[in-house]
Design a protein around this motif. Structure first.
Motif, PDB file in Angstrom:
ATOM      1  N   GLY A 216       1.021  -1.117   0.034  1.00  0.00           N
ATOM      2  CA  GLY A 216       0.130   0.070   0.214  1.00  0.00           C
ATOM      3  C   GLY A 216       1.259   1.083  -0.017  1.00  0.00           C
ATOM      4  O   GLY A 216       0.353   2.920  -0.480  1.00  0.00           O
ATOM      5  N   ARG A 249      -8.760   5.505  -1.201  1.00  0.00           N
ATOM      6  CA  ARG A 249      -6.342   5.271  -0.826  1.00  0.00           C
ATOM      7  C   ARG A 249      -5.961   5.840  -1.243  1.00  0.00           C
ATOM      8  O   ARG A 249      -4.234   5.336  -1.599  1.00  0.00           O
ATOM      9  CB  ARG A 249      -6.865   3.589  -1.484  1.00  0.00           C
ATOM     10  CG  ARG A 249      -7.469   3.007  -2.825  1.00  0.00           C
ATOM     11  CD  ARG A 249      -8.084   2.478  -3.217  1.00  0.00           C
ATOM     12  NE  ARG A 249      -9.180   2.347  -4.975  1.00  0.00           N
ATOM     13  CZ  ARG A 249      -8.053   2.439  -5.347  1.00  0.00           C
ATOM     14  NH1 ARG A 249      -6.732   2.421  -5.419  1.00  0.00           N
ATOM     15  NH2 ARG A 249      -8.440   3.304  -7.287  1.00  0.00           N
ATOM     16  N   SER A 256      -7.083   1.636   6.972  1.00  0.00           N
ATOM     17  CA  SER A 256      -6.490   0.372   6.092  1.00  0.00           C
ATOM     18  C   SER A 256      -5.579  -0.691   6.948  1.00  0.00           C
ATOM     19  O   SER A 256      -5.330  -0.912   8.172  1.00  0.00           O
ATOM     20  CB  SER A 256      -6.077   0.884   5.341  1.00  0.00           C
ATOM     21  OG  SER A 256      -4.281   1.572   5.845  1.00  0.00           O
ATOM     22  N   ALA A 270      -8.080  -1.169   2.360  1.00  0.00           N
ATOM     23  CA  ALA A 270      -8.250   0.194   2.555  1.00  0.00           C
ATOM     24  C   ALA A 270      -9.662   0.224   2.417  1.00  0.00           C
ATOM     25  O   ALA A 270     -10.841  -0.005   1.866  1.00  0.00           O
ATOM     26  CB  ALA A 270      -7.529   0.360   1.778  1.00  0.00           C
ATOM     27  N   HIS A 272     -13.041   2.052   1.692  1.00  0.00           N
ATOM     28  CA  HIS A 272     -13.562   3.532   0.841  1.00  0.00           C
ATOM     29  C   HIS A 272     -14.022   4.583   0.752  1.00  0.00           C
ATOM     30  O   HIS A 272     -14.932   4.158   2.639  1.00  0.00           O
ATOM     31  CB  HIS A 272     -14.146   2.285  -0.598  1.00  0.00           C
ATOM     32  CG  HIS A 272     -13.361   1.656  -1.441  1.00  0.00           C
ATOM     33  ND1 HIS A 272     -13.615   1.160  -2.081  1.00  0.00           N
ATOM     34  CD2 HIS A 272     -12.298   1.654  -0.692  1.00  0.00           C
ATOM     35  CE1 HIS A 272     -13.054   0.863  -3.033  1.00  0.00           C
ATOM     36  NE2 HIS A 272     -11.865   0.562  -2.142  1.00  0.00           N
ATOM     37  N   ASN A 317     -10.454  -4.054  -5.889  1.00  0.00           N
ATOM     38  CA  ASN A 317     -10.247  -3.467  -5.363  1.00  0.00           C
ATOM     39  C   ASN A 317      -9.294  -2.497  -7.182  1.00  0.00           C
ATOM     40  O   ASN A 317      -8.327  -2.721  -7.202  1.00  0.00           O
ATOM     41  CB  ASN A 317      -9.696  -2.927  -4.181  1.00  0.00           C
ATOM     42  CG  ASN A 317      -8.324  -1.986  -3.794  1.00  0.00           C
ATOM     43  OD1 ASN A 317      -9.274  -1.161  -3.683  1.00  0.00           O
ATOM     44  ND2 ASN A 317      -7.450  -1.867  -2.467  1.00  0.00           N
TER      45      ASN A 317
END
Ligand code: FES
Ligand SMILES: [Fe+2]
Lengths: 445, 168
Positions: A216, A249, A256, A270, A272, A317
């Motif tokens: 991430g 994100r 997250s 994560a 939304h 995602n």
């Protein structure tokens, strides 16, 4: 790692001293040929790998050709509805027997000398058999196609192993099974792979794909241009509803986390900030009626990337994707991506899902192309011996052994939990599983 | 009239337009390139569905690129020009070579044509040659022929490096 592939040399490559605040991997793991060969033999050809989704072999006679490590295999839907998976090499002199990547057949006829196999892999006919073989030779099964060592599916996702010396699939999947549930259980009529796929080649090691799928930390830098481009587009076009892009994100801080899901599997999620732009949002009422609140929360409000050791990623995602990696050499990886979607979703939802996919997930798209370029840069940066260690200690003080509260709510048992997708604790599980498999050796029968 | 009933002057005009697009892309003259497109132009590159067929319904099947107005082409230019896209810095160099231009139909302001394109690409990982088949639809707007639709059958199916508007 010139020459030696013995136990101590592999363990030298993972400097795992978390108690002392150290976790780093030697960059030779991305470039070294001996490491690569051991990975192919012990990881890809020595245990479970993802093969396909059941919708790709829906009807009796449907076949799907793929590889396990170097070995071509094919999955065949049997006449009784079960699945078979065979070594895709003619028993006669070794030719791949499937004419196409996918198709439907009553029998498979090898196009070289004309041997014929039924759906169960039995050799049922040999051209000019009487003149060349004793009458009993074919009946003993020695000319049948070989089955792979183990084959099983979990919620429609099909896995196989050349070796039969493997744990049950459910045990191999460990805590990742619960994450597969989140994808499978959101589809009231089941999932299907949408027509169309893309294959691309990345000049980087396959493990960079694994890392990237749950990393991430790069998103707010590498993909900031994606966010800027889509934000500008949506302002200009006054885009509404599902056509919009979830940008929480990418732009900044949202809740997250990451998980070490066991056996090398990893998960990232994560929150939304605009869940109503997700195609699945149209199924909200049904989800709330059928599923537990924690499941609905994870499905509707949390984007998730799941990495399944060693060769598959399931992304939910921002679109929904199966991404498969095929290691070609230490420095070259072939990636194939498919969109997977709930059967029977509305045309609007399907179109939105595909447009989000095309925006982001392809090398013709506006994000994955940048990921591929970044991974190639890591590969290049790893080439010289003075460039030795990749550090993976970010967020060490936040790392929790076992499940956190979110994991307990949903009901899965990760090896460790991390409350921030910028952190790198999940990589520890990946590299520990990787090392264990390399050290254990090959289980190929 | 030529043998297929198409006005040779129109054939020359169409050929020149397709060649011009290629030249503008190779020379990165993005604004002039965008000007070749009608505002509601559709830009469509289907994915391969099997080894033998591409996808056929862009709405419900996967495409490599499917953009439904000129603004979306501007977005691509924006991303390239931002110098923030790792895949686009440095930008691959390209040479488009256009061939086999055929005007298929001409009715009023609407013209359809096919063409082939070989693109030589030189990028971070070396050189590659890629092939495309074009299906164009044009519309005459204020006297000038504009691209109303560009469909690209990108015959390569194991893609090395990025694929963006300047590769197609
Ligand atoms: S190799 Fe298949 S029939 Fe000979
Ligand atoms: Fe990324």
């Amino acid at each position: 790692m010139n020459g030696g592939t013995n136990r101590s040399r592999f363990s030298d490559l993972v400097d795992d001293r978390v108690d002392e605040g150290v976790f780093r991997v030697d960059r030779a793991i991305y470039t070294d040929k001996a490491v690569f060969e051991a990975e192919i033999e012990r990881i890809f050809e020595g245990g479970w790998v993802f093969l396909c989704h059941e919708s790709q072999v829906a009807k009796p006679g449907d076949y799907w050709a793929t590889e396990i490590g170097r070995q071509p295999v094919f999955v065949m839907r049997q006449t009784d509805g079960s699945l078979g998976c065979f070594i895709n090499a003619c028993s006669h002199r070794g030719a791949v027997v499937t004419p196409l990547k996918q198709g439907n057949a009553n029998v498979i006829t090898c196009r070289f000398h004309g041997w014929v196999y039924d759906r169960g892999g039995r050799c049922v006919s040999i051209k000019n058999e009487e003149a060349g073989y004793a009458a009993t030779e074919r009946s003993g099964g020695r000319f049948d196609l070989r089955r792979i060592g183990a084959l099983d599916s979990y919620k429609g996702f099909v896995f196989g192993s050349l070796s039969s010396d493997v744990p049950a699939l459910r045990d191999h999947l460990a805590a990742a099974a619960r994450w597969i549930d989140l994808l499978a259980d959101q589809a009231q009529n089941g999932l299907e792979v949408v027509p169309g796929c893309s294959t691309y080649v990345v000049h980087g090691n396959w493990k960079l794909q694994a890392e990237n799928s749950v990393d991430g930390y790069h998103v707010t830098t590498l993909h900031s241009v994606f966010a800027a481009t889509t934000a500008q587009r949506e302002a200009r076009d006054a885009t509404a509803g599902m056509g919009r892009t979830e940008s929480g994100r990418i732009k900044g801080k949202v809740p997250s986390g990451t998980y070490d899901l066991g056996n090398g599997h990893m998960g990232l999620w994560a929150q939304h900030i605009t869940p109503h732009v997700r195609p699945i949002y149209e199924a909200r009422a049904w989800l709330e009626e059928k599923l537990k609140p924690a499941e609905v929360e994870w499905i509707l409000n949390r984007g998730r990337n799941l990495y399944l050791f060693p060769n598959a990623m399931l992304m939910d995602n921002p679109s929904t994707q199966i991404r498969l990696v095929k290691p070609v050499s230490a420095a070259l990886t072939e990636v194939t991506v498919y969109c997977i979607a709930p059967k029977g979703e509305s045309k609007t939802a399907r179109a939105a899902r595909l447009r989000k996919f095309e925006d982001f997930y392809l090398t013709a798209g506006m994000a994955t192309s940048d990921d591929a370029a970044a991974l190639e840069a890591v590969q290049d940066g790893s080439l010289g011996p003075p460039s030795q260690w990749n550090d993976m200690t970010r967020g060490l003080s936040d790392l929790v052994a076992g499940p956190d509260r979110d994991a307990r709510d949903l009901g899965f048992e990760p090896a460790s939990s991390c409350p921030d997708w910028d952190h790198e604790g999940m990589f520890h599980g990946f590299y520990r599983a990787w090392l264990e498999r390399l050290e254990k050796g090959s289980g190929v029968a | 009239m030529s043998t297929n009933g198409i006005d040779p002057a129109l054939e020359r005009e169409v050929t020149a337009l397709i060649n011009r697009e290629a030249m503008l892309l190779d020379r990165r003259r993005w604004e002039e390139w965008l000007d070749l497109y009608a505002e509601d132009a559709v830009y469509w590159v289907p994915a391969w569905a099997t080894e033998e067929e591409t996808t056929t319904d862009p709405e419900t099947q996967l495409n490599l690129i499917y953009l439904k107005n000129r603004g979306r082409l501007e977005d691509r230019v924006f991303r390239i020009e931002s110098r923030q896209s790792w895949a686009s810095l440095p930008l691959d160099r390209t040479v488009h070579v256009i061939g086999n231009v055929l005007v298929e139909s001409a009715e009023g302001d609407a013209v359809e044509a096919t063409a082939n394109c070989i693109v030589h690409v030189y990028g971070k990982k070396g050189a590659a040659t890629r092939g495309s088949r074009y299906d164009f639809a044009f519309r005459r707007i204020d006297g000038a022929l504009r691209i109303a639709r560009k469909k690209v059958i990108f015959i390569d199916d194991r893609l090395e490096g990025p694929v963006d508007i300047y590769h197609l």
